[in-house]
Design an enzyme around this catalytic site. Sequence first.
Site, PDB file in Angstrom:
ATOM      1  CG  ASP A   1      -0.428  -3.718  -3.019  1.00 33.45           C
ATOM      2  OD1 ASP A   1      -0.637  -2.931  -3.957  1.00 33.45           O
ATOM      3  OD2 ASP A   1       0.394  -3.501  -2.112  1.00 33.45           O
TER       4      ASP A   1
ATOM      5  CD1 TRP B   1       1.933   3.119 -10.037  1.00 36.39           C
ATOM      6  CD2 TRP B   1       1.320   1.369 -11.277  1.00 36.39           C
ATOM      7  NE1 TRP B   1       2.740   2.056  -9.680  1.00 36.39           N
ATOM      8  CE2 TRP B   1       2.384   0.972 -10.430  1.00 36.39           C
ATOM      9  CE3 TRP B   1       0.785   0.433 -12.158  1.00 36.39           C
ATOM     10  CZ2 TRP B   1       2.911  -0.322 -10.437  1.00 36.39           C
ATOM     11  CZ3 TRP B   1       1.307  -0.860 -12.169  1.00 36.39           C
ATOM     12  CH2 TRP B   1       2.354  -1.223 -11.313  1.00 36.39           C
TER      13      TRP B   1
ATOM     14  CB  THR C   1       6.717  11.854  -4.726  1.00 35.46           C
ATOM     15  OG1 THR C   1       5.707  12.435  -5.558  1.00 35.46           O
ATOM     16  CG2 THR C   1       7.407  10.758  -5.507  1.00 35.46           C
TER      17      THR C   1
ATOM     18  NE  ARG D   1       6.540   0.701 -10.341  1.00 37.98           N
ATOM     19  CZ  ARG D   1       7.747   0.837  -9.796  1.00 37.98           C
ATOM     20  NH1 ARG D   1       8.814   0.968 -10.564  1.00 37.98           N
ATOM     21  NH2 ARG D   1       7.899   0.840  -8.490  1.00 37.98           N
TER      22      ARG D   1
ATOM     23  CG  ASP E   1       1.488   2.649  -6.726  1.00 33.79           C
ATOM     24  OD1 ASP E   1       1.505   3.888  -6.609  1.00 33.79           O
ATOM     25  OD2 ASP E   1       2.511   1.950  -6.618  1.00 33.79           O
TER      26      ASP E   1
END
Length: 405
Positions: A118, A256, A240, A252, A180
Amino acid sequence: MFQQIISFLLLLAVFFSCTAPKQNEQPLSEIIDESLALATAQSLLMAESLKDQPDRLPQTIDKDGKLVTCNSAWWVSGFFPGVLWYLYENKPTETLKDWAVNYTLRVEDQKYTTDNHDVGFMIFCSFGNAYRLTGDTLYRNVIHTASNSLITRFNPTIGCIRSWDYAPWSAKWQYPVIIDNMMNLEMLEWASKAFSDTTYSHVAESHANITLKNHFRDDFSSYHVVSYDTISGKVEKKNTAQGYSDDSAWARGQGWALYGYTMMYRETGNEKYLKQAENIADFILHHPNLPEDKIPYWDFDAPDIPNANRDASAGALICSALIELSDYVPEAKSNEYLAVAETQLRSLSSPAYRANLGENGNFILKHSVGHKPNGTEVDVPLTYADYYYVEAMMRMKKKLSEHDE
């Protein structure tokens, strides 16, 4: 001075809301101006509320409506600084710039982060926007360090950047890669150009290629997590974590994917990324469970639709991606994408999703969903929902101004 600015922005928002026709007749440009004025006032209140807590950044609110903050190490830390930079870009004031600098520097220590993927979110949303708008080499150098940190997580056998190290994920998956992670590739593509070093783009494009190959189903919906065998490099599991089930389309996550491949086409010009983005957009926009206001349920396959929670963060993310994607496709598709994005902006800017000044913990949007299976951050504001909402408005505002020229 601060209170005078807040009062002026509030008056501006009230002026727009009182003088415009009914919402469905109001020009989109006015809705955006009104919403950006409200967002600025709300974000200045947020910034002021944490002025005496220099190591904290906004995250969400608790069940009592109280602000929940995080330190720089939590993955969402870079979004509020990014909101402030976008709002400064919209209406440059010294107050906004001072707060944007203040909150950006709160995240600087994450340039050394090597234990999760991240760092791209943390640094590029904050320092990336800071450098884009100021040209200050301090910000550029931080992005360089962060990019070097991020590529340490690349495994050439697998061809991807590892997402998570920590428990409980480390016990479940050998080498988890989440959809993501596509979002963190933008920083690497930027760094490759800025520092004339293809090491970064090689990592980004390898990751995008392997993800394209393994993350998507035949209908172009995406799994959340794909884990790889660390010896063979082959897929070991497809799951998931934050959606309804392994076979469902977590909203979401689809956002992404759409945003990530749109961005990768912009950065590389590779047509396969554009085609993938178009296919993902088709899945989302033509899904029978996409509501009329175009703000998705938290999962396209949630069992309690139409009573399932909406996810404004997914709506804002998809909206921002569609606006950019509209620039790269033929006119018919471009018009389709922009029409949906306009509906999303009108929906998010309505009382159904947009908060009143001083409410909602000083976040802009209501009704987002973080991790429903875990029971955390459900039907609350989320800092990244605000980021992509403001980004989408800025992108649409630019597009509208180009149309008027």
